[in-house]
Design a protein around this motif. Structure first.
Motif, mmCIF file in Angstrom:
data_model
loop_
_atom_site.group_PDB
_atom_site.id
_atom_site.type_symbol
_atom_site.label_atom_id
_atom_site.label_comp_id
_atom_site.label_asym_id
_atom_site.label_seq_id
_atom_site.Cartn_x
_atom_site.Cartn_y
_atom_site.Cartn_z
ATOM 1 N N LYS A 60 1.050 -1.198 0.093
ATOM 2 C CA LYS A 60 -0.042 -0.003 0.079
ATOM 3 C C LYS A 60 1.045 1.232 0.124
ATOM 4 N N LEU A 61 0.620 2.018 -0.947
ATOM 5 C CA LEU A 61 1.466 3.257 -1.214
ATOM 6 C C LEU A 61 0.674 4.615 -0.730
ATOM 7 N N VAL A 62 1.474 5.151 0.565
ATOM 8 C CA VAL A 62 0.721 6.536 0.936
ATOM 9 C C VAL A 62 1.803 7.452 0.884
ATOM 10 N N ARG A 63 1.253 8.591 1.145
ATOM 11 C CA ARG A 63 2.407 9.893 1.307
ATOM 12 C C ARG A 63 2.846 9.931 2.762
ATOM 13 N N GLY A 64 1.863 9.650 3.686
ATOM 14 C CA GLY A 64 2.559 9.414 5.178
ATOM 15 C C GLY A 64 1.541 10.338 6.059
ATOM 16 N N ALA A 65 1.636 10.102 7.235
ATOM 17 C CA ALA A 65 0.588 10.547 8.486
ATOM 18 C C ALA A 65 1.521 11.377 9.486
ATOM 19 N N TYR A 66 2.890 11.021 9.442
ATOM 20 C CA TYR A 66 3.334 11.688 10.624
ATOM 21 C C TYR A 66 4.631 12.698 10.530
ATOM 22 N N MET A 67 4.412 13.492 9.360
ATOM 23 C CA MET A 67 5.487 14.597 9.004
ATOM 24 C C MET A 67 5.671 15.427 9.951
ATOM 25 N N TYR A 68 4.577 16.208 10.381
ATOM 26 C CA TYR A 68 4.923 17.092 11.513
ATOM 27 C C TYR A 68 5.565 16.677 12.661
ATOM 28 N N GLN A 69 4.965 15.585 13.364
ATOM 29 C CA GLN A 69 5.474 14.873 14.258
ATOM 30 C C GLN A 69 6.987 14.261 14.118
ATOM 31 N N ASN A 118 1.422 -6.589 -6.214
ATOM 32 C CA ASN A 118 -0.042 -6.315 -6.285
ATOM 33 C C ASN A 118 -0.003 -4.923 -5.460
ATOM 34 N N VAL A 119 -0.657 -3.892 -5.837
ATOM 35 C CA VAL A 119 -0.331 -2.517 -5.029
ATOM 36 C C VAL A 119 -1.748 -1.557 -4.846
ATOM 37 N N MET A 120 -1.840 -1.135 -3.701
ATOM 38 C CA MET A 120 -3.008 -0.347 -3.207
ATOM 39 C C MET A 120 -2.386 1.163 -3.499
ATOM 40 N N VAL A 121 -3.024 1.870 -4.419
ATOM 41 C CA VAL A 121 -2.802 3.405 -4.452
ATOM 42 C C VAL A 121 -3.628 4.230 -3.583
ATOM 43 N N ALA A 122 -3.122 4.331 -2.542
ATOM 44 C CA ALA A 122 -4.137 4.821 -1.499
ATOM 45 C C ALA A 122 -3.624 6.421 -1.360
ATOM 46 N N PHE A 168 -7.289 0.905 -5.630
ATOM 47 C CA PHE A 168 -7.332 2.347 -5.330
ATOM 48 C C PHE A 168 -7.882 2.500 -3.916
ATOM 49 N N GLY A 169 -7.566 3.409 -3.098
ATOM 50 C CA GLY A 169 -8.095 3.722 -1.913
ATOM 51 C C GLY A 169 -8.259 4.928 -1.350
ATOM 52 N N GLN A 170 -9.373 5.544 -0.911
ATOM 53 C CA GLN A 170 -9.402 6.821 -0.396
ATOM 54 C C GLN A 170 -10.465 6.671 0.958
ATOM 55 N N LEU A 171 -10.286 7.572 1.925
ATOM 56 C CA LEU A 171 -11.109 7.470 3.022
ATOM 57 C C LEU A 171 -12.546 7.821 2.979
ATOM 58 N N LEU A 172 -13.053 7.020 3.707
ATOM 59 C CA LEU A 172 -14.798 7.232 3.812
ATOM 60 C C LEU A 172 -15.075 8.597 3.656
ATOM 61 N N GLY A 173 -16.035 9.323 3.080
ATOM 62 C CA GLY A 173 -16.610 10.652 3.121
ATOM 63 C C GLY A 173 -15.552 11.785 2.780
ATOM 64 N N MET A 174 -14.531 11.180 1.897
ATOM 65 C CA MET A 174 -13.698 12.130 1.069
ATOM 66 C C MET A 174 -13.435 11.654 -0.349
ATOM 67 N N CYS A 175 -13.281 12.683 -1.100
ATOM 68 C CA CYS A 175 -12.998 12.320 -2.531
ATOM 69 C C CYS A 175 -13.984 11.418 -3.314
#
Length: 622
Positions: A461-470, A513-517, A545-552
């Protein structure tokens, strides 16, 4: 070669000779394109980005005797297709929630305002208000039964689910810091803190003990005891079973920090990083330090001579160390061969041996492990194994979420071991790669190469990342290299580079196999164009492909209705217990809703179309 023999031989090494060795502190050379600007964007990594949208015609190639070319037309501006699954009330709710997310005062004080609303309205009315607004937008329901209607509706419109039980403890900052320090510091460190020499990156620091700070999207777990880890494992098992019951090809997400004491993840991460540096040191001795990571192949005979000169063993002993079934047969040793030396899990503390940065000798990371610490380490591995077996039995793909960089080397290695075991016939276990990291491409390419050699199915699963500021704040204050790419554009290039590498592997072998999140339309369009060029059909189910519920939704639903495997990350849980998750949703939406009017403009466009077309009471039919 048994790891314990290698350890024993190095520990017996002549300290006089080894004392001359120095371990290079540099990381493997990153293959990221040059990124010289240091100016950081305010945009969050996973946001919906404003792009000039044009329809995409996807050429689907079908292999076989009669090769045909089918064009799939995807128009991300087609609001009728994007919102077919939504009633008018749902569109109005989305507009309201997204508008509220742009008001700074509401977002900054959202927790206080929710608590005040609860006191004024009472618990029942508060829950009703939340379900009409934020909870209803971003959370599927309170339990497995409550989420079924939404999952079935989305499936009818071509969108699957990645189930994620999003309940978190509502801890104060002080409580979180105490739990983190208690669970990340070993007994040996507590008894003699000055006698233990650990790298500062892989030690717990109280000022960063609350891992919820500066985090977008990801939920956070704090260790309490083994019983709580067992309970969280049971929650994941229920989630896996619910996912298997909801659809034939579902996903479920887990976090390693929910399954055991994080002390082990810190320690094992430090070991893995130091072993990799030791390999870099040996590569530099052979003049190969400037090569790309997978091109660094150490000549076996030269390596043996180097180890003899360092005094780590006799020639015959060293020859035996590299005499495994495949190890060294080619006459060279690369990073994957080197990593395979760390393979003895009979006693977990045997893994925690590292080259001393001052002497070059191998020595225990900690001088003392209690029997309970040893049991806690093994229990974490056992829980992971149990979850993987349940995923296999229920026909569910298991995605292991990425976490902070001081945990991630161990998380990735444990996930890789699961892939070796469970991905032999199809992809069951998926690792997550955070592409805002400078080393993301190296990590992806090394793991794919290992899957090629050993013949198992690679899942990412490829993501940009969730912890950048921290991560940035911690690196700056503690004093180590910032692991994050310098800016948003560099992260985009890294994401596309990693994605292209995985797509090329799919084209080559059909075993990756890849999830483009991603919520980024440019990234989705880039993926579709590459699939078109390579003749990768969406019906092969290799690219998700993956997105969060309620967005995009304007991305997810057109893809799903065009036949692409697309999934919503579906959080669920009781209203009061998912408030921490909802609080972060508000924070994240503030960023991209201020920078982009696109999703709101599309929602308004569809609502106007329906009203003018007489569809005032539109309800989705499925």
């Amino acid at each position: 070669m048994p790891y314990t023999k290698f350890v024993a031989a190095l520990v017996r090494a002549n300290s006089g000779n080894v004392g001359k060795m120095r371990i290079s502190s540099g990381r493997c050379r990153s293959t990221l394109a040059s990124t010289k600007t240091q100016e950081e964007k305010e945009q969050p990594m996973g946001e919906c980005t404003v792009v000039e949208t044009v329809p995409i015609e996807f050429c689907q190639k079908k292999t076989g005797a009669n090769t045909q070319l089918n064009k799939i037309h995807i128009d991300f501006d087609n609001t009728q297709e994007a919102y077919r699954s939504k009633g008018n009330i749902e569109l109005l709710r989305s507009l309201l929630v997204f508008k509220l997310c742009t008001i700074d005062l509401l977002v900054e004080k959202n927790r206080e305002l929710m608590e005040l609303s609860k006191k004024l309205l009472g618990q029942r009315m508060f829950e009703k208000m939340m379900k009409m607004t934020f909870y209803g937008q971003f959370v599927a329901g309170e339990d497995h039964n409550a989420i079924k209607p939404l999952i079935q509706k989305n499936l009818a419109f071509g969108v699957g689910a990645v189930l994620d039980y999003s309940v978190e403890e509502d801890l104060t900052q002080e409580e979180a810091e105490k739990k983190e320090m208690d669970s990340c510091v070993s007994e040996a460190e507590k008894e003699s803190p000055d006698a233990v020499h650990r790298e500062k990156k892989y030690k717990a620091h109280r000022q960063f003990g609350d891992r919820r700070g500066g985090v977008i999207s990801a939920r956070t777990y704090f260790y309490a005891d083994e019983a709580k880890c067992d309970k969280q494992m049971e929650t994941f098992i229920n989630c896996i079973k619910a996912s298997g019951g909801a659809s034939a090809d579902g996903f479920s997400a887990i976090k390693m920090t929910a399954l055991g004491r994080p002390q082990f993840l810190l320690q094992f991460s430090e070991v893995l990083v130091k072993w990799r540096r030791f390999f870099n040191f040996l590569a530099a001795q052979q003049g190969k330090s400037e090569m790309m990571v997978l091109e660094q192949k150490l000549e076996l005979e030269q390596l043996k001579e180097s180890l003899i000169k360092l005094g780590v063993g006799a020639k015959d002993d060293i020859a035996n160390w590299f005499s495994g079934e495949k190890l060294g047969l080619s006459g060279t040793i690369d990073l994957l061969d080197w990593n395979s030396l760390i393979n003895d899990t009979t006693k977990i503390s045997n893994l925690l041996m590292v080259p001393n940065l001052g002497t070059g000798q191998l020595e225990p990371l900690l001088r003392k492990f209690t029997a309970e610490e040893e049991r806690q380490m093994k229990r974490m591995l056992q829980r992971v194994d149990v979850l993987a077996k349940h995923a296999l039995e229920n026909g569910v793909r298991l995605m292991v979420d990425a976490e902070q960089t001081y945990f991630q080397p161990a998380i990735s290695r444990l996930t890789l071991e699961m892939q070796r075991k469970f991905n032999t016939e199809k992809p069951i276990i998926f690792n997550t790669y955070q592409c805002y990291l400078k080393e993301a491409y190296d990590n992806v390419s090394v793991d794919i190469e290992l899957s090629r050699r050993e013949g198992w199915y690679f899942g990412a699963k490829l993501v940009r990342g969730a912890y950048m500021y921290q991560e940035r704040a911690r690196a700056k204050e503690i004093g180590y290299e910032d692991p994050i790419n310098p800016d948003y554009e560099a992260t985009n290039r890294m994401y596309h580079k990693c994605l292209e590498y995985v797509l090329e592997e799919i084209e080559h072998s059909r075993k990756a196999n890849v999830m483009v999140a991603s919520h980024n339309e440019d990234t989705v369009k880039f993926t579709l164009e590459k699939m078109n060029e390579m003749g990768l059909s969406p019906t092969e189910n290799k690219v998700y492909f993956g997105q969060l519920l309620g967005m995009c939704d304007q991305i997810s639903f057109p893809l799903g209705q065009a036949g692409f495997p697309v999934y919503k990350y579906v959080p669920y849980g009781p209203v009061n217990e998912v408030i921490p998750y909802l609080s972060r949703r508000a924070q994240e939406n503030r960023g991209f809703m201020k920078g982009s009017q696109r999703e709101r403009s599309l929602l308004w466009k569809e609502l106007k179309r329906r009203v003018l077309g007489g569809q005032i009471f539109y309800k989705p039919v499925y």
